[in-house]
Design a protein around this motif. Sequence first.
Motif, PDB file in Angstrom:
ATOM      1  N   GLU A   1       2.177   1.910  -3.481  1.00 29.68           N
ATOM      2  CA  GLU A   1       1.080   2.341  -4.360  1.00 29.68           C
ATOM      3  C   GLU A   1       0.764   3.820  -4.131  1.00 29.68           C
ATOM      4  N   GLN A   2       0.691   4.200  -2.871  1.00 25.56           N
ATOM      5  CA  GLN A   2       0.425   5.605  -2.535  1.00 25.56           C
ATOM      6  C   GLN A   2       1.582   6.501  -2.969  1.00 25.56           C
TER       7      GLN A   2
ATOM      8  N   GLU B   1       0.829  -1.196   0.000  1.00 27.24           N
ATOM      9  CA  GLU B   1       0.000   0.000   0.000  1.00 27.24           C
ATOM     10  C   GLU B   1       0.871   1.256   0.000  1.00 27.24           C
TER      11      GLU B   1
ATOM     12  N   HIS C   1      11.612   8.185  -5.973  1.00 28.97           N
ATOM     13  CA  HIS C   1      11.532   9.604  -5.583  1.00 28.97           C
ATOM     14  C   HIS C   1      12.790   9.965  -4.771  1.00 28.97           C
TER      15      HIS C   1
ATOM     16  N   ARG D   1       3.568   6.190  -5.380  1.00 26.72           N
ATOM     17  CA  ARG D   1       3.609   6.371  -6.841  1.00 26.72           C
ATOM     18  C   ARG D   1       2.551   7.336  -7.340  1.00 26.72           C
ATOM     19  N   HIS D   2       1.436   7.469  -6.606  1.00 26.93           N
ATOM     20  CA  HIS D   2       0.310   8.237  -7.136  1.00 26.93           C
ATOM     21  C   HIS D   2      -0.048   9.482  -6.328  1.00 26.93           C
ATOM     22  N   GLN D   3       0.506   9.614  -5.126  1.00 24.00           N
ATOM     23  CA  GLN D   3       0.226  10.780  -4.293  1.00 24.00           C
ATOM     24  C   GLN D   3       1.350  11.801  -4.390  1.00 24.00           C
ATOM     25  N   ALA D   4       0.984  13.068  -4.337  1.00 27.15           N
ATOM     26  CA  ALA D   4       1.985  14.134  -4.231  1.00 27.15           C
ATOM     27  C   ALA D   4       2.330  14.279  -2.750  1.00 27.15           C
TER      28      ALA D   4
END
Length: 209
Positions: A40-41, A37, A72, A43-46
């Motif tokens: 996943e977060q 999780e 990142h 990769r898609h959350q700023a």
Amino acid sequence: MKIMIVDDHPVVRQGIRLILGADAEIEVVAEAANAREAMEQARHQALDLIVLDLNLPDQNGFWVLKEVRRIHPDLPVLILSIQPEEHMAVRALKAGASGFLNKESAPEELVKAVRSVMRGKRYISPRLAEWLAVDISGHRESLPHERLSDREYQVLCLLASGKSISDIAATLHRSPNTISTYRTRILHKMGIETNAGLTHYALTHQLIK
């Protein structure tokens, strides 16, 4: 600043959220209960910062840390762990963490650590700073698990948690023979003969829950 909390205990995540939420400049925008999780977060959350526990049910927190550093490189990660600072902090900082804090620390110290990391600084507690001073002076003998590589340490924790060779191989996407080789190295480096011995050592030194 936008923060994600990664911890497998809902009560702990809620407590961290409440502590950080008291600061108007901090916003908890994501939570994760395991490594899958978390990635996943990520990769898609700023995000501006990740607060990460080391003990996760599917992967070691060091794995998450390395994956975050890979995708990142500039995203800071603050380790918040029940494990003693003197056992894990140096390993975490070397792996790319921006700071390390024990969960027994006062709430205000967590906010201080977050703010320090967000200013681009590395954060260590006064207690850890004192311990490092002793360590650098050469007056402290290293513990057996500190001699392990990151992968060996990860396998140690999984073995000590009762995972079988085949389970660990599946989790780490390695062959059972490779994991058996790691186990042999770990037992040799630590001077321990059995998995039960590894479990006793890991519990004694709070490497697993």
